[in-house]
Scaffold this active site. Structure first.
Site, PDB file in Angstrom:
ATOM      1  N   SER A 240      21.666  21.555 -18.522  1.00  0.00           N
ATOM      2  CA  SER A 240      21.424  20.315 -19.288  1.00  0.00           C
ATOM      3  C   SER A 240      21.109  20.628 -20.746  1.00  0.00           C
ATOM      4  O   SER A 240      21.584  19.930 -21.661  1.00  0.00           O
ATOM      5  CB  SER A 240      20.307  19.488 -18.663  1.00  0.00           C
ATOM      6  OG  SER A 240      19.152  20.258 -18.454  1.00  0.00           O
ATOM      7  N   HIS A 270      21.905  22.040 -10.196  1.00  0.00           N
ATOM      8  CA  HIS A 270      20.902  21.917 -11.262  1.00  0.00           C
ATOM      9  C   HIS A 270      19.864  20.866 -10.856  1.00  0.00           C
ATOM     10  O   HIS A 270      19.000  21.135 -10.038  1.00  0.00           O
ATOM     11  CB  HIS A 270      21.639  21.576 -12.565  1.00  0.00           C
ATOM     12  CG  HIS A 270      20.811  21.673 -13.813  1.00  0.00           C
ATOM     13  ND1 HIS A 270      19.600  22.281 -13.864  1.00  0.00           N
ATOM     14  CD2 HIS A 270      21.041  21.213 -15.079  1.00  0.00           C
ATOM     15  CE1 HIS A 270      19.108  22.215 -15.096  1.00  0.00           C
ATOM     16  NE2 HIS A 270      19.969  21.553 -15.852  1.00  0.00           N
ATOM     17  N   HIS A 316      14.286  32.112  -7.724  1.00  0.00           N
ATOM     18  CA  HIS A 316      14.542  31.714  -9.117  1.00  0.00           C
ATOM     19  C   HIS A 316      15.422  32.759  -9.786  1.00  0.00           C
ATOM     20  O   HIS A 316      15.322  33.942  -9.479  1.00  0.00           O
ATOM     21  CB  HIS A 316      13.219  31.579  -9.880  1.00  0.00           C
ATOM     22  CG  HIS A 316      13.333  30.728 -11.101  1.00  0.00           C
ATOM     23  ND1 HIS A 316      13.741  31.235 -12.306  1.00  0.00           N
ATOM     24  CD2 HIS A 316      13.141  29.408 -11.276  1.00  0.00           C
ATOM     25  CE1 HIS A 316      13.771  30.253 -13.186  1.00  0.00           C
ATOM     26  NE2 HIS A 316      13.409  29.124 -12.592  1.00  0.00           N
ATOM     27  N   ARG A 325       4.957  25.690 -12.765  1.00  0.00           N
ATOM     28  CA  ARG A 325       5.211  24.253 -12.623  1.00  0.00           C
ATOM     29  C   ARG A 325       4.969  23.821 -11.174  1.00  0.00           C
ATOM     30  O   ARG A 325       4.574  22.701 -10.901  1.00  0.00           O
ATOM     31  CB  ARG A 325       6.643  23.920 -13.074  1.00  0.00           C
ATOM     32  CG  ARG A 325       6.897  24.294 -14.532  1.00  0.00           C
ATOM     33  CD  ARG A 325       8.349  24.111 -14.926  1.00  0.00           C
ATOM     34  NE  ARG A 325       9.250  24.913 -14.124  1.00  0.00           N
ATOM     35  CZ  ARG A 325      10.569  24.794 -14.113  1.00  0.00           C
ATOM     36  NH1 ARG A 325      11.151  23.899 -14.894  1.00  0.00           N
ATOM     37  NH2 ARG A 325      11.316  25.570 -13.358  1.00  0.00           N
ATOM     38  N   ASP A 371      10.879  22.816  -7.826  1.00  0.00           N
ATOM     39  CA  ASP A 371      11.393  21.777  -6.931  1.00  0.00           C
ATOM     40  C   ASP A 371      10.753  21.785  -5.548  1.00  0.00           C
ATOM     41  O   ASP A 371      10.922  20.837  -4.790  1.00  0.00           O
ATOM     42  CB  ASP A 371      12.908  21.958  -6.758  1.00  0.00           C
ATOM     43  CG  ASP A 371      13.636  21.696  -8.057  1.00  0.00           C
ATOM     44  OD1 ASP A 371      13.216  20.787  -8.787  1.00  0.00           O
ATOM     45  OD2 ASP A 371      14.614  22.405  -8.341  1.00  0.00           O
TER      46      ASP A 371
HETATM   47  N1  AMX Z   1      16.637  31.253   0.673  1.00  0.00           N
HETATM   48  C1  AMX Z   1      17.510  32.107   1.219  1.00  0.00           C
HETATM   49  N2  AMX Z   1      18.147  33.062   0.515  1.00  0.00           N
HETATM   50  C2  AMX Z   1      17.862  33.155  -0.791  1.00  0.00           C
HETATM   51  C3  AMX Z   1      16.938  32.307  -1.413  1.00  0.00           C
HETATM   52  C4  AMX Z   1      16.307  31.307  -0.627  1.00  0.00           C
HETATM   53  N3  AMX Z   1      15.459  30.422  -1.140  1.00  0.00           N
HETATM   54  N4  AMX Z   1      16.871  32.631  -2.731  1.00  0.00           N
HETATM   55  C5  AMX Z   1      17.729  33.665  -2.912  1.00  0.00           C
HETATM   56  N5  AMX Z   1      18.331  33.981  -1.744  1.00  0.00           N
HETATM   57  C6  AMX Z   1      19.394  34.959  -1.521  1.00  0.00           C
HETATM   58  C7  AMX Z   1      20.605  34.545  -2.346  1.00  0.00           C
HETATM   59  O1  AMX Z   1      21.349  33.520  -1.689  1.00  0.00           O
HETATM   60  C8  AMX Z   1      21.349  35.837  -2.492  1.00  0.00           C
HETATM   61  O2  AMX Z   1      22.040  36.088  -1.284  1.00  0.00           O
HETATM   62  P1  AMX Z   1      23.503  36.781  -1.285  1.00  0.00           P
HETATM   63  O3  AMX Z   1      23.269  38.123  -1.887  1.00  0.00           O
HETATM   64  O4  AMX Z   1      23.880  36.771   0.148  1.00  0.00           O
HETATM   65  O5  AMX Z   1      24.369  35.899  -2.147  1.00  0.00           O
HETATM   66  C9  AMX Z   1      20.202  36.851  -2.606  1.00  0.00           C
HETATM   67  O6  AMX Z   1      19.035  36.204  -2.055  1.00  0.00           O
HETATM   68  C10 AMX Z   1      19.890  37.247  -4.041  1.00  0.00           C
HETATM   69  O7  AMX Z   1      19.711  36.079  -4.828  1.00  0.00           O
HETATM   70  P2  AMX Z   1      18.764  36.118  -6.120  1.00  0.00           P
HETATM   71  O8  AMX Z   1      19.364  37.043  -7.117  1.00  0.00           O
HETATM   72  O9  AMX Z   1      17.353  36.340  -5.707  1.00  0.00           O
HETATM   73  O10 AMX Z   1      18.841  34.594  -6.630  1.00  0.00           O
HETATM   74  P3  AMX Z   1      19.818  33.976  -7.709  1.00  0.00           P
HETATM   75  O11 AMX Z   1      19.294  34.308  -9.057  1.00  0.00           O
HETATM   76  O12 AMX Z   1      21.243  34.306  -7.409  1.00  0.00           O
HETATM   77  O13 AMX Z   1      19.654  32.414  -7.416  1.00  0.00           O
HETATM   78  C11 AMX Z   1      18.427  30.455  -6.825  1.00  0.00           C
HETATM   79  C12 AMX Z   1      18.471  31.703  -7.719  1.00  0.00           C
HETATM   80  C13 AMX Z   1      17.268  29.568  -7.272  1.00  0.00           C
HETATM   81  C14 AMX Z   1      19.738  29.640  -6.972  1.00  0.00           C
HETATM   82  C15 AMX Z   1      18.232  30.886  -5.367  1.00  0.00           C
HETATM   83  O14 AMX Z   1      16.981  31.532  -5.235  1.00  0.00           O
HETATM   84  C16 AMX Z   1      18.345  29.749  -4.364  1.00  0.00           C
HETATM   85  O15 AMX Z   1      19.439  29.431  -3.908  1.00  0.00           O
HETATM   86  N6  AMX Z   1      17.183  29.112  -4.003  1.00  0.00           N
HETATM   87  C17 AMX Z   1      17.170  27.966  -3.112  1.00  0.00           C
HETATM   88  C18 AMX Z   1      17.686  26.721  -3.804  1.00  0.00           C
HETATM   89  C19 AMX Z   1      16.721  26.239  -4.892  1.00  0.00           C
HETATM   90  O16 AMX Z   1      15.523  26.250  -4.747  1.00  0.00           O
HETATM   91  N7  AMX Z   1      17.266  25.762  -6.033  1.00  0.00           N
HETATM   92  C20 AMX Z   1      16.433  25.221  -7.122  1.00  0.00           C
HETATM   93  C21 AMX Z   1      16.399  26.103  -8.315  1.00  0.00           C
HETATM   94  C22 AMX Z   1      15.518  25.534  -9.429  1.00  0.00           C
HETATM   95  C23 AMX Z   1      16.324  24.683 -10.392  1.00  0.00           C
HETATM   96  O17 AMX Z   1      17.094  25.191 -11.170  1.00  0.00           O
HETATM   97  N8  AMX Z   1      16.141  23.371 -10.367  1.00  0.00           N
END
Ligand code: AMX
Length: 436
Positions: A240, A270, A316, A325, A371
């Site tokens: 955003s 997002h 994250h 937060r 979130d």
């Molecule tokens: N549950 C299960 N697995 C998770 C996880 C979670 N909450 N967070 C990370 N992982 C996994 C990833 O899917 C990834 O798996 P892969 O190697 O098989 O693809 C591995 O751990 C490594 O990921 P990472 O480097 O730690 O995370 P990232 O930087 O790629 O992604 C995020 C960050 C937030 C998208 C991810 O932690 C996630 O999907 N969390 C759950 C969804 C969520 O909370 N989203 C809100 C984010 C906040 C926002 O921007 N509003």
């Protein structure tokens, strides 16, 4: 206006500082870009500058150098309230210092004077098909107001580059003033049979939003102030913020730019994440019919992971500890409704899920993000229409992105134009690197 004078007073020094840096050190490298990053959404590529907020991996967001606990302590608050005026936060984002109460109230007063939404913007929302997403309505209303832009009008009458920031500030105040009325109008139109509640001239911006939503519990006024503070800014690389900056860099005004930013916020990767988190909590609650014990929750979390899904609200891209937060909202719930079932569940998840993610060993950050809990707090106050949550996020985010656009104009930031390559070119670069 104190706000404008204080920005104006700082501009010469900032311009000098940036000019000197570019002139003397413009060729100094700040990083390298690899093929993985070119294909990988430019993750970690250092290509943007903002002095308004910075996300430290171990500490979380700082706004103008202040952590969230510092802001909650130092920003001026309405009499008898726990949470600060949004007007004071906006002053901080724009000016860089903690405002006095007088300065915070001046922004609130400006907002009151500029808050009336022209009927044509509401008419457009009323005319939209009933199943139009609340984010689409929000973005449409902002775009409809574009004809009000003072920047665009003055630009076509020969505005000097040095003065771009002034009408951008005017536009930003005019737009942000109207956001609580626009958002609550969408809520009441969509979910409350169109019974619109008029603004209360005695309430500050955050509290007036709570009032116009029709939530009568006074705690919701403080939650709104808190929510709008926490979601306002998170550096410039998120979708955003970056979309707003990119569109604004073409000298499109804040209405065009913020509407574009909101279209990005509407994406499931997002701004929509918060509703998924609440959905997961409700799935847990509905499965057991009550707040489960730690063992049951542990099992539920493991089952989520083994079915190939992520646990929403955890992990994250940048942070490596509990998002401050999250902590601020968790503390709010502990003070106001520790016995609320869904809140209790969210708090229990915090005790269990980081361990489950650590056992699994994949997530780089097993801790909760913003979130993981925000939906549970809205749910407590009866705001249970998930599709609307991103609109509240948007109201808050426009505070940050508009402050950034004022400064981008003040510092004469140019149009964004990164270079793209073809896959064949990247293959060639890779082949040369392997050969050498
Ligand atoms: N549950 C299960 N697995 C998770 C996880 C979670 N909450 N967070 C990370 N992982 C996994 C990833 O899917 C990834 O798996 P892969 O190697 O098989 O693809 C591995 O751990 C490594 O990921 P990472 O480097 O730690 O995370 P990232 O930087 O790629 O992604 C995020 C960050 C937030 C998208 C991810 O932690 C996630 O999907 N969390 C759950 C969804 C969520 O909370 N989203 C809100 C984010 C906040 C926002 O921007 N509003």
């Amino acid at each position: 206006m104190l706000l404008k004078e204080q920005i104006e007073a700082q501009i010469p020094e900032w311009r000098e500082r940036v000019k000197k840096l570019i002139k003397e050190d413009g060729a100094v490298k700040v990083g390298e870009v690899n093929i993985g990053q070119v294909y990988g959404g430019m993750r970690d590529v250092k290509g943007l500058v903002t002095d308004i907020s910075y996300v430290d991996p171990s500490e979380g967001i700082r706004f103008r150098g202040y952590t969230i606990p510092e802001l909650l302590e130092k920003l001026p608050k309405p009499e008898g309230s726990e949470m600060p005026y949004a007007g004071g936060l906006y002053f901080l984002l724009l000016v860089g210092n903690i405002p006095t109460k007088e300065e915070a109230l001046e922004v609130e007063k400006e907002w009151k004077a500029r808050g009336q939404v022209p009927q044509y913007a509401f008419d457009i929302l009323i005319a939209a098909p009933a199943d139009t997403h609340p984010m689409t309505l929000f973005s449409m209303a902002i775009l409809a107001l574009q004809r009000e832009s003072i920047f665009t009008d003055q630009y076509h009458h020969g505005l000097k580059k040095d003065a771009y920031w002034e009408p951008t500030l005017e536009d930003s105040l005019n737009l942000t003033a109207k956001l609580p009325a626009i958002a609550s109008f969408i809520y009441r139109m969509r979910y409350k049979g169109g019974e619109i509640i008029q603004s209360d001239p005695n309430l500050d911006w955050g509290a007036d939003f709570a009032h116009m939503m029709g939530v009568t519990d006074p705690g919701y006024q403080d939650l709104s102030r808190l929510y709008f503070l926490l979601h306002s800014d998170h550096e410039s690389g998120n979708v955003s913020a970056h979309a707003t900056h990119l569109v604004g860099s073409a000298l499109s005004d804040i209405y065009y730019a913020a509407s574009a930013g909101m279209n990005g916020l509407a994406g499931p990767l997002h701004g929509l994440a918060n509703q998924e988190c609440l959905g997961w909590l409700l799935d847990v609650f509905n499965k057991y019919g009550h707040v489960p014990g730690k063992e049951e929750l542990h099992q539920f979390a493991r089952d989520t992971l083994s079915s190939g899904k992520v646990i929403p609200g955890y992990g994250h891209a940048v942070l490596r500890k509990t998002d401050p937060r999250f902590t601020a909202q968790h503390q709010f719930g502990m003070r106001h409704f520790p016995e609320d079932d869904i809140f209790k569940l969210a708090a229990l998840v915090y005790e269990v899920v980081p361990r489950v993610l650590q056992e699994q060993g994949k997530a780089k950050d097993p801790w909760p993000n913003v979130d993981a809990i925000s939906g549970a707090l809205q749910y407590h106050y009866g705001v249970r229409e998930f599709d609307f949550y991103t609109v509240m996020f948007g109201v808050s985010r426009i505070l940050g992105v508009s402050a950034n656009l004022v400064w981008a104009r003040a510092l004469g930031q140019p149009i964004e134009r990164p270079k793209s390559l073809t896959t064949a070119m990247l293959e060639e670069i890779a082949a040369k690197a392997t050969a050498s």
